[in-house]
Design a protein around this motif. Structure first.
Motif, PDB file in Angstrom:
ATOM      1  N   HIS A 163       0.829  -1.201   0.000  1.00  7.79           N
ATOM      2  CA  HIS A 163       0.000   0.000   0.000  1.00  7.79           C
ATOM      3  C   HIS A 163       0.867   1.256   0.000  1.00  7.79           C
ATOM      4  O   HIS A 163       0.511   2.291  -0.595  1.00  7.79           O
ATOM      5  N   GLY A 164       2.017   1.180   0.638  1.00  7.58           N
ATOM      6  CA  GLY A 164       2.926   2.319   0.639  1.00  7.58           C
ATOM      7  C   GLY A 164       3.440   2.623  -0.760  1.00  7.58           C
ATOM      8  O   GLY A 164       3.584   3.797  -1.148  1.00  7.58           O
ATOM      9  N   ILE A 165       3.726   1.565  -1.544  1.00 14.88           N
ATOM     10  CA  ILE A 165       4.163   1.763  -2.929  1.00 14.88           C
ATOM     11  C   ILE A 165       3.022   2.364  -3.742  1.00 14.88           C
ATOM     12  O   ILE A 165       3.223   3.285  -4.544  1.00 14.88           O
ATOM     13  N   TYR A 166       1.827   1.879  -3.526  1.00 12.62           N
ATOM     14  CA  TYR A 166       0.638   2.401  -4.211  1.00 12.62           C
ATOM     15  C   TYR A 166       0.465   3.896  -3.935  1.00 12.62           C
ATOM     16  O   TYR A 166       0.168   4.685  -4.844  1.00 12.62           O
ATOM     17  N   GLU A 167       0.685   4.312  -2.721  1.00  8.43           N
ATOM     18  CA  GLU A 167       0.488   5.716  -2.362  1.00  8.43           C
ATOM     19  C   GLU A 167       1.613   6.609  -2.898  1.00  8.43           C
ATOM     20  O   GLU A 167       1.382   7.781  -3.209  1.00  8.43           O
ATOM     21  N   SER A 168       2.806   6.050  -3.024  1.00 10.82           N
ATOM     22  CA  SER A 168       3.955   6.893  -3.384  1.00 10.82           C
ATOM     23  C   SER A 168       4.278   6.910  -4.873  1.00 10.82           C
ATOM     24  O   SER A 168       4.992   7.793  -5.342  1.00 10.82           O
ATOM     25  N   ASP A 169       3.785   5.952  -5.637  1.00 10.81           N
ATOM     26  CA  ASP A 169       4.109   5.854  -7.059  1.00 10.81           C
ATOM     27  C   ASP A 169       2.849   6.116  -7.874  1.00 10.81           C
ATOM     28  O   ASP A 169       1.922   5.298  -7.890  1.00 10.81           O
ATOM     29  N   GLY A 170       2.818   7.259  -8.547  1.00 12.24           N
ATOM     30  CA  GLY A 170       1.638   7.641  -9.299  1.00 12.24           C
ATOM     31  C   GLY A 170       1.283   6.658 -10.404  1.00 12.24           C
ATOM     32  O   GLY A 170       0.110   6.480 -10.742  1.00 12.24           O
TER      33      GLY A 170
ATOM     34  N   PHE B 105       7.040  -3.607  -9.846  1.00 17.76           N
ATOM     35  CA  PHE B 105       6.369  -2.915 -10.945  1.00 17.76           C
ATOM     36  C   PHE B 105       7.285  -1.902 -11.645  1.00 17.76           C
ATOM     37  O   PHE B 105       7.419  -1.915 -12.871  1.00 17.76           O
ATOM     38  N   GLY B 106       7.907  -1.026 -10.895  1.00 19.64           N
ATOM     39  CA  GLY B 106       8.733   0.014 -11.500  1.00 19.64           C
ATOM     40  C   GLY B 106       9.904  -0.554 -12.262  1.00 19.64           C
ATOM     41  O   GLY B 106      10.214  -0.118 -13.390  1.00 19.64           O
ATOM     42  N   ARG B 107      10.579  -1.527 -11.681  1.00 18.56           N
ATOM     43  CA  ARG B 107      11.729  -2.139 -12.344  1.00 18.56           C
ATOM     44  C   ARG B 107      11.306  -2.901 -13.604  1.00 18.56           C
ATOM     45  O   ARG B 107      12.021  -2.911 -14.610  1.00 18.56           O
ATOM     46  N   TYR B 108      10.149  -3.531 -13.521  1.00 18.21           N
ATOM     47  CA  TYR B 108       9.637  -4.258 -14.680  1.00 18.21           C
ATOM     48  C   TYR B 108       9.283  -3.295 -15.809  1.00 18.21           C
ATOM     49  O   TYR B 108       9.634  -3.529 -16.977  1.00 18.21           O
TER      50      TYR B 108
END
Length: 789
Positions: free
Chosen positions: A681-688, A735-738
């Motif tokens: 959830h932290g990644i969801y909140e921080s990565d648009g 997700f970001g690295r992919y």
């Protein structure tokens, strides 16, 4: 036309005339297939029988598997016989061709890599002249045919034998009886030849079909109880009706157990019958002459069943178990706890009465042996086979067998250090690694003849067909622009042929000039098709917003089946279709980006896709995929791997180099370190980017048809469920690295020659991943079998 081809033509004409009142020119594709197949069976009959005798007169291995995904046999067998060109020319002279036979159904006897691996291994053993035969089930409908109805998977029966099964020989005389408490079922064997390449040696795949002892109750029928008159027939035939029936309820679980016991018991009875013909009732040499490989836990009931059968022959438990321990070895194909079969006692006793007490006796031997070894009590408790009122089949296989092996180096290390750690601490000598392989005959020579011809020409021979490592010599052509352009031309040809097949078979039109990026495998959360389609959705947004202008037009292909009762996997299929719909309805973006889900993925479809693909998606969460074999097929055909360091990807990158592939994502060690404090959830909140693709699941952008499936997918990532923590397979973490890796592939692909060099290097370095290498290692290290004389 040579004499053998003339004989085949004469036999075909005779079969067509007598069976169908047709000629070569007037027969349907199904009739041509049957006539040609029967003719070829006639050609090989003497060699087949000779090979069977050679197997029975030596130490030989038997491969027990719930799946054998053999696909369509005709083209592979013609290749092995060296008759492809001659038979095609003979048929063309009559106005037909071998290509017409592509309309014939695949033998749908497997679900994916497990079953296809089993088929590749039989192929390699036959080619290497090793005495290996297979045992399994002749499913009436196989898995199922997959249709896509309004975006949702729909299962329909796959009646693969509706036009007959000319490659199988029914052996009524070798039928055995299977006892299920108060009822008895006949197991009728059907034998399928497994041809070796460049040799007269032929293996046998024996598949059992379940039939009733009495097919029809005339008294009930006469009393107008029509359903009751065939009730026993239907109940018996259910056992071999469908591969992996839905086991979400107890009735399905019992049927699965009956299936597993059915082919295990039938196969062992068959082995004992053959043994007794030669050795009478002296079973002292049984283990010396038989090596049984248990392909995953599905056939592990064979262990207590062999004990039971030997006790029926007059041996006491101690003697029967001593023989049994010398027979079996176990291949583990998964680290998923839910796939390491645990059989509740009440269901096992209901399905197969009398077997659980034998398992308890084996457990008693285990406890005694561990006590003598001084193993601490807590470890003994964890290793107990019958703990929690259940039979733990992986534990039974490790204890009662000779060896246990993983199917990729990383997978085997995970088994030793985590999944089977206690077993490894007690019996380290039993553990081996046998990295999977695929047969280059089907997955390169057969499915990509243009590439095969180029490799043979450059190498100066076709020795790579039986020694795939010979292709390493072709690395010298990586900087030869003419060769690279020829390779690119072959790729374009294969993409075009796949596009033609897709249009003809499914009515789907694709542009063969685009980059083809494929993820082809069973639909499952850990394989992360969900991650792939979320990243494609983000690419859509970035192209639409103008952030991603320099993007090589790409089609992202997905193909695979979900288990019928697996709601989330089915939801992922629906999601793929919805993202495809959004892109298709956007004229601005669809010029650069498309998504295609290919229905009803099977071996024949795979033969087109692996040859056409430019990019191979192998993106499972590190530490979850045991090996993979699709990654090997795609590598051999010149795809670059976009993947995690999971399964055999690790070894693929070691062979071909990370610079020629695209590796991203968390390693096993990082995932283990993050396990306790991971916060998706932290990644969801921080990565648009994450925020908007996840929100698209629930804000109306994507339509799940009112099923609530997309909300459930959303919750599985951000909130979890009672049985599962949030984002169990770390999609948000990767997700970001992919996404970055996906963009890098696209950028690199814009330089065609440089990208071709990467693909070519993968071809040259694929030698390790031949099933010939793998099966030779099994023969030497586990089965201790030698070439037939």
């Amino acid at each position: 036309m040579n004499e053998r081809t003339k004989a085949v033509k004469a036999a075909m004409n005779f079969a067509l005339k007598t069976d169908y009142h047709k000629t070569l020119a007037t027969a349907t594709p199904a009739e041509l297939h049957t006539a040609l197949s029967r003719s070829l069976v006639g050609v090989i009959t003497d060699d087949w029988q000779k090979s069977r005798e050679q197997h029975l007169n030596a130490r030989h291995a038997l491969y027990f598997s719930a799946e054998f995904l053999v696909g369509r046999a005709i083209f592979n067998n013609l290749l092995c016989l060296g008759l492809t060109k001659e038979v095609d020319e003979m048929m063309r002279a009559e106005g037909v061709s071998l290509a017409d036979l592509e309309q014939v159904e695949d033998a749908a006897l497997g679900n994916g890599g497990l079953g296809r691996l089993a088929a590749c291994y039989l192929d390699s053993a036959a080619t290497l002249e090793l005495p290996l035969d297979g045992y399994g089930i002749r499913y009436r409908y196989g898995l199922f045919k997959q249709q896509i109805d309004n975006g949702f998977q729909k299962e329909v029966p796959d009646d693969w034998t509706k036009y007959g099964d000319p490659w199988s020989i029914r052996r009524e005389d070798e039928t055995v009886l299977i006892e299920y408490g108060c009822r008895t079922v006949r197991a009728v064997p059907y034998d399928m030849p497994v041809l070796g390449y460049g040799t007269d040696h032929i293996g046998t795949l024996r598949l059992w079909q379940a039939e009733p002892v009495e097919p029809f109750d005339f008294v009930r029928f006469n009393n107008q109880d029509y359903d009751g008159s065939v009730a026993e027939k239907n109940r018996a035939e259910d056992i071999s009706r469908v591969l992996y029936p839905n086991d979400s309820g107890d009735e399905g679980k019992v049927l699965r157990l009956e299936q597993e016991y059915f082919f295990s018991s039938a196969s062992l009875q068959d082995m004992l019958r053959q043994y007794k013909k030669r050795h009478g009732n002296d079973f002292s040499q049984f283990a010396a002459l038989h090596a049984v490989q248990l392909n995953d836990t599905h056939p592990v009931l064979a262990i207590p069943e062999l004990v039971r059968l030997l006790m029926q022959e007059g041996l006491d438990f101690e003697a029967a178990f001593a023989i049994t321990r010398g027979v079996f070895s176990y291949t583990n194909h998964t680290v998923m706890p839910e796939a390491l079969e645990t059989l509740p006692r009440h269901l096992l006793e209901r399905a197969v009465p009398g077997l659980y007490p034998i398992i308890e006796k084996i457990d008693g031997k285990l406890r005694q042996e561990l006590s003598e070894k001084g193993v601490p009590g807590d470890v003994v408790g964890r290793l107990s086979i019958t703990r929690d009122n259940c039979a733990h089949m992986a534990d039974l296989a490790v204890f009662a067998g000779r060896y246990v092996n993983g199917v990729a180096r990383l997978h085997t290390e995970i088994l030793k250090n985590r999944v089977l750690r206690d077993w490894y601490s007690v019996y380290p000598e039993r553990f081996q690694n046998k990295t999977n392989g695929v047969t280059q005959r089907r997955w390169l020579a057969l499915c990509n003849p243009e590439l095969a011809a180029l490799l043979t020409r450059l190498l100066g021979s076709d020795r790579w067909l039986t020694d795939l490592s010979a292709l390493t010599e072709l690395t010298r052509y990586e900087n030869d622009e003419a060769v690279m352009r020829e390779f690119l031309a072959i790729k374009r040809t294969r993409r075009g042929e796949f596009a033609d097949w897709l249009q003809k078979t499914h009515g789907i039109t694709v542009d063969p000039t685009r980059l083809f990026d494929v993820q082809i495998k069973r639909i499952h959360e850990y394989k992360r098709q969900f991650l792939n389609i979320l990243a494609v959705l983000e690419l859509y947004y970035e192209i639409k917003e103008g952030q991603l202008n320099d993007f090589k037009p790409t089609t992202y292909f997905f193909a695979g089946k979900s288990a019928p009762g697996y709601r989330r996997a089915k939801a992922i299929i629906k999601l793929i279709g919805e993202v495809a719909r959004v892109i298709e309805n956007d004229p601005q973006v669809r010029q650069k980006l498309r998504v295609v889900f290919v229905p009803n993925y099977n071996v024949s479809c795979a033969e087109y896709m692996v040859a056409a693909a430019d990019v191979s998606e192998q993106i499972s969460t590190a530490g979850t995929e045991a090996s993979g074999t699709g990654n090997m097929k795609l590598m051999a055909n010149g795809s670059v791997t976009l993947g995690t360091l999971d399964g055999a990807n690790v070894e693929i990158v070691e062979e071909a180099g990370e610079s020629n592939n695209y590796i991203f994502g968390a390693h096993v060690e990082e995932i283990n370190d993050r396990a306790n404090d991971y916060n998706p959830h932290g990644i969801y909140e921080s990565d648009g980017r994450v925020h908007r693709v996840m929100d698209a699941l629930v804000n109306g952008t994507l339509n799940d048809g009112g099923s609530g499936d997309f909300r459930e997918l959303y919750d599985s990532i951000l909130h979890g469920a009672d049985w599962q923590r949030p984002d169990q397979y770390y999609l948000m973490l990767d997700f970001g690295r992919y996404l970055d890796a996906k963009k890098q592939v696209n950028r690199d692909a814009q330089d065609e020659l440089a990208f071709a060099k990467k693909g070519w290097h993968n071809i040259c370095m694929c030698g390790k991943f031949s099933s010939d290498r793998a099966i030779a290692e099994y023969a030497r290290d586990i089965w201790q079998i030698e070439k037939v004389k």
